[in-house]
Motif scaffolding. Structure first.
Motif, PDB file in Angstrom:
ATOM      1  N   VAL A 185      -4.720   6.275  -1.153  1.00 17.94           N
ATOM      2  CA  VAL A 185      -3.939   5.064  -0.886  1.00 17.94           C
ATOM      3  C   VAL A 185      -4.102   4.119  -2.071  1.00 17.94           C
ATOM      4  CG1 VAL A 185      -3.645   3.049   0.582  1.00 17.94           C
ATOM      5  CG2 VAL A 185      -4.127   5.281   1.602  1.00 17.94           C
ATOM      6  N   VAL A 219       0.309   2.257   6.059  1.00 20.59           N
ATOM      7  CA  VAL A 219       0.675   1.966   4.670  1.00 20.59           C
ATOM      8  C   VAL A 219       2.101   1.454   4.620  1.00 20.59           C
ATOM      9  CG1 VAL A 219      -0.916   3.654   3.677  1.00 20.59           C
ATOM     10  CG2 VAL A 219       1.398   4.370   4.310  1.00 20.59           C
ATOM     11  N   THR A 239       0.845  -1.194   0.000  1.00 23.11           N
ATOM     12  CA  THR A 239       0.000   0.000   0.000  1.00 23.11           C
ATOM     13  C   THR A 239       0.879   1.242   0.000  1.00 23.11           C
ATOM     14  OG1 THR A 239      -0.140  -0.141   2.420  1.00 23.11           O
ATOM     15  CG2 THR A 239      -1.961  -1.080   1.136  1.00 23.11           C
TER      16      THR A 239
END
Length: 272
Positions: free
Chosen positions: A49, A69, A31
């Protein structure tokens, strides 16, 4: 808005269709938080994202506070990976500063190609079409296996220019080149511009090459300067013509009508 941004290029293929043969093996999803995203469709999105599975972006969603992330690029601009449709990835200058590399060993040539691939990827190009040399296959394999750093490589492996071959022999050559791992078939249908650019392959030879490439599921790429060679390529349904320095509005209209792409490849090449 982009003046102070760091641009990060990603291989920006949304999940659709089969991946190229040079895609790396599937890995755990990654991510990325992007402060600014150029979405590849003409739009700009802020603070999103991206979820990447293997080599494909499978999901884009607004970033929410507290979301973890893999990579935080909230201070950068992320853009689709650039594509260069005409490179010779192994081309380089020798120790004397000239482009004549005769006498180099295969190892020296491969190392130079690896360096070209590395700097090409670092410049943001995630896919290149190399037109083309057999060493592309070894370089492509090294990149796929993680032994070298570089973009996806689509290669013609070789280039056809033998005017003595019959149409059936040309078809055999196309099939053999496809079997070696070519992604595209490249033919020379005219002389170099340094020699006048006249048509060399006959219309029937050009048709045989492009038709057999199509049967093999490959694109065809035609080096042609002469207007007659460009007309033959368009009428044969060839995928693309490169150079085309002697075309007129008639040939350009024919290419548009027949769906043949035109890559002029002028500028640095022609001026030199």
């Amino acid at each position: 808005a982009l003046r102070s941004a760091v641009l990060v290029a990603l291989p920006f293929a949304l999940a659709a269709g089969a991946p190229p043969r040079s895609d790396p093996p599937t890995r755990e999803p990654v991510t990325i938080r992007a402060g600014t995203l150029l979405d590849g469709h003409g739009g700009v999105r802020r603070d999103v994202v991206l979820t990447i599975e293997g080599s494909r972006i499978t999901h884009i969603a607004p970033w929410r506070a507290g979301t973890a992330v893999t990579w935080d690029l909230s201070g950068t601009t992320v853009l689709p990976g650039l594509i260069d449709t005409h490179v010779h990835i192994d081309g380089h200058f020798a120790a004397d500063g000239r482009a004549n590399t005769r006498g180099e060993t295969p190892e020296q040539r491969l190392l130079a190609a690896m360096e070209n691939a590395r700097v090409t990827l670092r410049a943001g190009f995630t896919t290149v079409q190399s037109l083309g040399a057999a060493i592309d296959l070894e370089l492509r394999q090294a990149i796929m296996e993680g032994r070298a750093e570089g973009p996806r490589i689509l290669t013609s492996v070789a280039q056809f220019s033998d005017t003595s071959r019959t149409p059936e022999q040309i078809r055999e050559w196309v099939r053999a080149t496809a079997a070696r791992g070519a992604d595209v078939i490249k033919i020379f249908a005219s002389q170099s511009i340094r020699d006048g650019g006249g048509q060399t392959l006959t219309d029937a030879q050009i048709t045989a090459a492009c038709d057999e490439a199509r049967r093999a599921g490959l694109r065809s790429w035609v080096h042609a300067h002469a207007a007659s060679a460009v007309r033959a390529a368009a009428n044969a349904g060839c995928t693309a013509v490169t150079h085309g320095t002697q075309v007129t509005a008639t040939e350009l209209a024919l290419m548009a009508q027949r769906g043949t792409f035109f890559e002029p490849n002028v500028g640095l090449v022609i001026q030199n």
